[in-house]
Design a protein around this motif. Structure first.
Motif, PDB file in Angstrom:
ATOM      1  N   ILE A 109      -6.350   2.849   4.639  1.00 28.56           N
ATOM      2  CA  ILE A 109      -6.205   3.096   3.197  1.00 28.56           C
ATOM      3  C   ILE A 109      -7.269   4.106   2.774  1.00 28.56           C
ATOM      4  CG2 ILE A 109      -6.263   2.061   0.892  1.00 28.56           C
ATOM      5  CD1 ILE A 109      -5.487  -0.607   2.202  1.00 28.56           C
ATOM      6  N   SER A 110      -6.860   5.135   2.021  1.00 24.64           N
ATOM      7  CA  SER A 110      -7.776   6.220   1.645  1.00 24.64           C
ATOM      8  C   SER A 110      -7.846   6.371   0.131  1.00 24.64           C
ATOM      9  CB  SER A 110      -7.307   7.550   2.255  1.00 24.64           C
ATOM     10  OG  SER A 110      -7.148   7.431   3.649  1.00 24.64           O
ATOM     11  N   ARG A 111      -8.816   7.169  -0.317  1.00 22.80           N
ATOM     12  CA  ARG A 111      -8.950   7.507  -1.739  1.00 22.80           C
ATOM     13  C   ARG A 111      -7.631   8.089  -2.246  1.00 22.80           C
ATOM     14  NH1 ARG A 111     -12.389   9.318  -5.905  1.00 22.80           N
ATOM     15  NH2 ARG A 111     -11.816  11.335  -6.787  1.00 22.80           N
ATOM     16  N   GLY A 112      -7.184   7.589  -3.398  1.00 25.57           N
ATOM     17  CA  GLY A 112      -5.937   8.086  -3.989  1.00 25.57           C
ATOM     18  C   GLY A 112      -4.730   7.227  -3.684  1.00 25.57           C
ATOM     19  N   ASP A 113      -4.819   6.326  -2.676  1.00 30.90           N
ATOM     20  CA  ASP A 113      -3.703   5.433  -2.365  1.00 30.90           C
ATOM     21  C   ASP A 113      -3.591   4.357  -3.443  1.00 30.90           C
ATOM     22  OD1 ASP A 113      -3.278   6.889  -0.084  1.00 30.90           O
ATOM     23  OD2 ASP A 113      -4.164   5.415   1.271  1.00 30.90           O
ATOM     24  N   PHE A 114      -2.407   3.828  -3.615  1.00 28.11           N
ATOM     25  CA  PHE A 114      -2.158   2.777  -4.604  1.00 28.11           C
ATOM     26  C   PHE A 114      -1.970   1.426  -3.930  1.00 28.11           C
ATOM     27  CE2 PHE A 114      -1.410   6.226  -7.495  1.00 28.11           C
ATOM     28  CZ  PHE A 114      -1.577   5.693  -8.774  1.00 28.11           C
ATOM     29  N   LEU A 115      -2.504   0.368  -4.556  1.00 27.26           N
ATOM     30  CA  LEU A 115      -2.232  -1.004  -4.164  1.00 27.26           C
ATOM     31  C   LEU A 115      -1.450  -1.609  -5.330  1.00 27.26           C
ATOM     32  CD1 LEU A 115      -5.769  -2.091  -2.828  1.00 27.26           C
ATOM     33  CD2 LEU A 115      -3.977  -0.849  -1.628  1.00 27.26           C
ATOM     34  N   VAL A 116      -0.167  -1.922  -5.086  1.00 25.33           N
ATOM     35  CA  VAL A 116       0.704  -2.399  -6.175  1.00 25.33           C
ATOM     36  C   VAL A 116       1.391  -3.692  -5.763  1.00 25.33           C
ATOM     37  CG1 VAL A 116       1.097  -0.053  -7.022  1.00 25.33           C
ATOM     38  CG2 VAL A 116       2.691  -1.039  -5.379  1.00 25.33           C
ATOM     39  N   LYS A 117       1.815  -4.472  -6.751  1.00 27.25           N
ATOM     40  CA  LYS A 117       2.543  -5.710  -6.465  1.00 27.25           C
ATOM     41  C   LYS A 117       3.860  -5.361  -5.766  1.00 27.25           C
ATOM     42  CE  LYS A 117      -0.026  -8.858  -8.791  1.00 27.25           C
ATOM     43  NZ  LYS A 117       0.455  -9.406 -10.052  1.00 27.25           N
ATOM     44  N   THR A 118       4.177  -6.103  -4.734  1.00 19.72           N
ATOM     45  CA  THR A 118       5.354  -5.814  -3.912  1.00 19.72           C
ATOM     46  C   THR A 118       6.650  -5.935  -4.702  1.00 19.72           C
ATOM     47  OG1 THR A 118       4.180  -6.531  -1.940  1.00 19.72           O
ATOM     48  CG2 THR A 118       6.576  -6.505  -1.792  1.00 19.72           C
ATOM     49  N   ASP A 119       6.670  -6.768  -5.735  1.00 21.05           N
ATOM     50  CA  ASP A 119       7.912  -6.974  -6.494  1.00 21.05           C
ATOM     51  C   ASP A 119       8.054  -6.012  -7.678  1.00 21.05           C
ATOM     52  OD1 ASP A 119       5.917  -7.983  -8.072  1.00 21.05           O
ATOM     53  OD2 ASP A 119       6.815  -9.958  -8.370  1.00 21.05           O
ATOM     54  N   VAL A 124       0.865  -1.181   0.000  1.00 17.69           N
ATOM     55  CA  VAL A 124       0.000   0.000   0.000  1.00 17.69           C
ATOM     56  C   VAL A 124       0.900   1.228   0.000  1.00 17.69           C
ATOM     57  CG1 VAL A 124      -1.824   1.240   1.213  1.00 17.69           C
ATOM     58  CG2 VAL A 124      -1.760  -1.269   1.303  1.00 17.69           C
ATOM     59  N   LEU A 125       0.729   2.089  -1.001  1.00 17.23           N
ATOM     60  CA  LEU A 125       1.541   3.297  -1.130  1.00 17.23           C
ATOM     61  C   LEU A 125       0.652   4.537  -1.104  1.00 17.23           C
ATOM     62  CD1 LEU A 125       3.946   2.130  -4.005  1.00 17.23           C
ATOM     63  CD2 LEU A 125       4.463   2.266  -1.569  1.00 17.23           C
ATOM     64  N   PRO A 126       1.117   5.657  -0.512  1.00 18.56           N
ATOM     65  CA  PRO A 126       2.505   5.930  -0.116  1.00 18.56           C
ATOM     66  C   PRO A 126       2.892   5.435   1.286  1.00 18.56           C
ATOM     67  CG  PRO A 126       1.190   7.903   0.184  1.00 18.56           C
ATOM     68  CD  PRO A 126       0.267   6.860  -0.403  1.00 18.56           C
ATOM     69  N   GLN A 127       2.006   4.734   2.016  1.00 17.94           N
ATOM     70  CA  GLN A 127       2.312   4.293   3.374  1.00 17.94           C
ATOM     71  C   GLN A 127       3.444   3.265   3.438  1.00 17.94           C
ATOM     72  OE1 GLN A 127      -0.564   4.582   1.850  1.00 17.94           O
ATOM     73  NE2 GLN A 127      -2.340   4.667   3.212  1.00 17.94           N
ATOM     74  N   ASN A 128       3.666   2.548   2.327  1.00 14.21           N
ATOM     75  CA  ASN A 128       4.684   1.501   2.242  1.00 14.21           C
ATOM     76  C   ASN A 128       4.425   0.373   3.249  1.00 14.21           C
ATOM     77  OD1 ASN A 128       6.913   0.286   1.069  1.00 14.21           O
ATOM     78  ND2 ASN A 128       8.348   1.216   2.515  1.00 14.21           N
ATOM     79  N   ILE A 129       3.185  -0.112   3.277  1.00 15.13           N
ATOM     80  CA  ILE A 129       2.798  -1.215   4.168  1.00 15.13           C
ATOM     81  C   ILE A 129       2.469  -2.434   3.307  1.00 15.13           C
ATOM     82  CG2 ILE A 129       1.137  -1.987   5.912  1.00 15.13           C
ATOM     83  CD1 ILE A 129       0.703   0.968   6.613  1.00 15.13           C
ATOM     84  N   GLN A 130       3.040  -3.578   3.674  1.00 15.95           N
ATOM     85  CA  GLN A 130       2.823  -4.795   2.898  1.00 15.95           C
ATOM     86  C   GLN A 130       1.673  -5.619   3.456  1.00 15.95           C
ATOM     87  OE1 GLN A 130       6.396  -7.050   2.220  1.00 15.95           O
ATOM     88  NE2 GLN A 130       7.595  -5.240   1.677  1.00 15.95           N
ATOM     89  N   THR A 131       0.920  -6.240   2.542  1.00 12.85           N
ATOM     90  CA  THR A 131      -0.195  -7.097   2.929  1.00 12.85           C
ATOM     91  C   THR A 131      -0.481  -8.044   1.768  1.00 12.85           C
ATOM     92  OG1 THR A 131      -2.469  -7.128   3.771  1.00 12.85           O
ATOM     93  CG2 THR A 131      -1.949  -5.443   2.138  1.00 12.85           C
ATOM     94  N   LYS A 132      -1.608  -8.768   1.822  1.00 10.16           N
ATOM     95  CA  LYS A 132      -2.014  -9.664   0.738  1.00 10.16           C
ATOM     96  C   LYS A 132      -3.448  -9.355   0.320  1.00 10.16           C
ATOM     97  CE  LYS A 132       0.685 -13.854   1.882  1.00 10.16           C
ATOM     98  NZ  LYS A 132       1.314 -14.152   0.578  1.00 10.16           N
ATOM     99  N   ILE A 133      -3.783  -9.673  -0.924  1.00 10.87           N
ATOM    100  CA  ILE A 133      -5.171  -9.553  -1.380  1.00 10.87           C
ATOM    101  C   ILE A 133      -5.935 -10.767  -0.860  1.00 10.87           C
ATOM    102  CG2 ILE A 133      -6.714  -9.522  -3.375  1.00 10.87           C
ATOM    103  CD1 ILE A 133      -4.537  -8.102  -4.949  1.00 10.87           C
ATOM    104  N   SER A 134      -6.986 -10.514  -0.076  1.00 13.97           N
ATOM    105  CA  SER A 134      -7.758 -11.614   0.510  1.00 13.97           C
ATOM    106  C   SER A 134      -8.990 -11.960  -0.325  1.00 13.97           C
ATOM    107  CB  SER A 134      -8.190 -11.257   1.938  1.00 13.97           C
ATOM    108  OG  SER A 134      -8.988 -10.078   1.930  1.00 13.97           O
TER     109      SER A 134
END
Length: 413
Positions: free
Chosen positions: A295-305, A257-267
């Motif tokens: 997580i808020s409007r405008g945040d990105f969910l991107v693949k960690t790699d 999750v960016l820009p927070q830079n927190i890792q998670t998984k899609i459930s």
């Protein structure tokens, strides 16, 4: 069906509006009442039959002067594809209109008058296509009826333009001999160009590949809306709605999750109200994550790699769209898809001549239609890719804080 967005560009009187009118007319995308109005307006203007340019020239001044002033958008469809056409003005003083119309297009149709050949405005629009990293260029050599459908004229202009395309690095260029006025090689093949073995313009537009790379590109998903019903049946429901900008997302993917830079998984993934295993480019979707993250409007969910850049100081090319001049130190909002941040112009490095792509020093304020390289600083980190890597996540707009007007088109470097 997918959607092709394309723009027509060229010099004044090259026949851009007539070409679009011909596409609509010959593909039977005009309603009966529109056709009756078109016939009536054409009779008031001339006795040469239907004036198809009237279909796109919507402003009274455009019709009176016989020119295009603003970008006109028209929509039509065939059994194979839907289309959104932007008809850009040809005058030099409307360069900003051409850039804004082209920035959201996947293909550009550059019209050349067969009697004139490649001229300065042809080069200017080709340079803008190069600046905007257009992957598909169509060169429509129009008014072939006025040069007796000459193969020699067509080949000569094609050779002229090939030199321009080579110099600018335009990758995919296709050439068509057409007459927008008579309809030659637009929807139907013309017997008058028996020497031409290629497809019609519409056939090409129906079949050209536009999203062939997007599913294998960097996976990008920006949150447009946080769904939190808080009802008894959906007490713990929290989904993040948006459109898959590029790439493929699957249940179980490791994401950041960016820009927070927190890792998670899609459930869980939902689309169209149903749970699915994966979603891909241009699909609307609701993504759920395993962890309880803010997580808020405008945040990105991107693949960690495969992470984009996250910075609050960026370099960009800006096309200035406002009558109020641009100066160093000016403050604006920058809107990057659904994210809006405050920004300041730290430095204006140089101007870009849209006739030559040469860099020139900045000695005064930046005026309407000028293109510049700037350094921007944002109030908080921006998540982006370079415009060259991704037109979708590499573009933004500058908005005036007081008037709320869009004042600059931004291509992030």
């Amino acid at each position: 069906m997918d959607i092709l967005r394309f723009i027509t560009a060229g010099s004044v009187d090259d026949g851009k509006s007539t070409l679009i009118g011909r596409l609509l007319y010959d593909s039977k995308n005009i309603l009966i009442d529109q056709l009756e109005a078109l016939e009536k307006q054409s009779k008031n203007k001339n006795e040469d039959g239907i004036d198809l340019a009237i279909l796109t020239d919507g402003l009274r001044a455009e019709r009176e002067q016989g020119i295009t002033i603003d970008v006109a958008y028209r929509y039509f469809s065939t059994p194979k594809r839907k289309f959104i056409i932007a008809d850009a003005p040809g005058h030099i003083q409307y360069t900003r209109n051409m850039i804004t119309g082209a920035s959201n297009s996947q293909l550009i149709v550059i019209l050349i008058d067969a009697r004139q050949g490649v001229i300065e405005q042809t080069r200017r629009h080709s340079i803008i296509a190069s600046l905007l990293k257009m992957k598909n260029v169509v060169v429509a050599i129009n008014k072939m009826d006025l040069v007796d459908y000459s193969e020699e004229v067509f080949n000569d202009i094609k050779s002229q333009y090939q030199l321009v395309a080579q110099k600018l690095g335009l990758p995919n260029v296709n050439y068509f001999p057409i007459s927008a006025f008579n309809g030659d090689n637009i929807v139907e093949k013309s017997e008058k160009t028996s020497w031409y073995s290629g497809s019609t313009l519409l056939d090409f537009l129906e079949n050209v590949e536009i999203n062939q790379d997007k599913d294998v590109e960097k996976p990008r998903f920006q949150v447009q809306y946080v769904i939190r019903p808080q009802t008894e049946e959906l007490h713990d429901y929290r989904g993040y709605a948006g459109e898959v900008i590029s790439g493929v997302y699957k249940k179980g993917d490791d994401i950041t999750v960016l820009p927070q830079n927190i890792q998670t998984k899609i459930s869980k993934i939902e689309t169209g109200g149903k749970e699915v295993e994966s979603v891909f480019t241009n699909q609307p979707a609701v993504l759920h994550v395993e962890d309880d993250i803010d997580i808020s409007r405008g945040d990105f969910l991107v693949k960690t790699d495969d992470l984009p850049k996250v910075e609050n100081e960026i370099e960009a090319v800006v096309c200035w769209l406002d009558k109020k001049e641009l100066n160093e130190g000016n403050k604006y909002f920058i809107q990057h898809k659904s994210k809006v941040l405050k920004a300041i112009i730290k430095e204006i490095e140089y101007k870009i001549d849209v006739n030559t792509l040469e860099k020139t020093p900045v000695n005064e304020s930046i005026k309407l239609n000028e293109v510049v390289k700037v350094r921007l600083k944002t109030a908080s980190p921006l998540v982006f890719d370079s415009f060259e890597d991704s037109r979708d996540t590499g573009n933004a707009v500058l908005i005036d804080e007081t008037s709320n007007s869009t004042v600059g088109a931004v291509m992030i470097l």
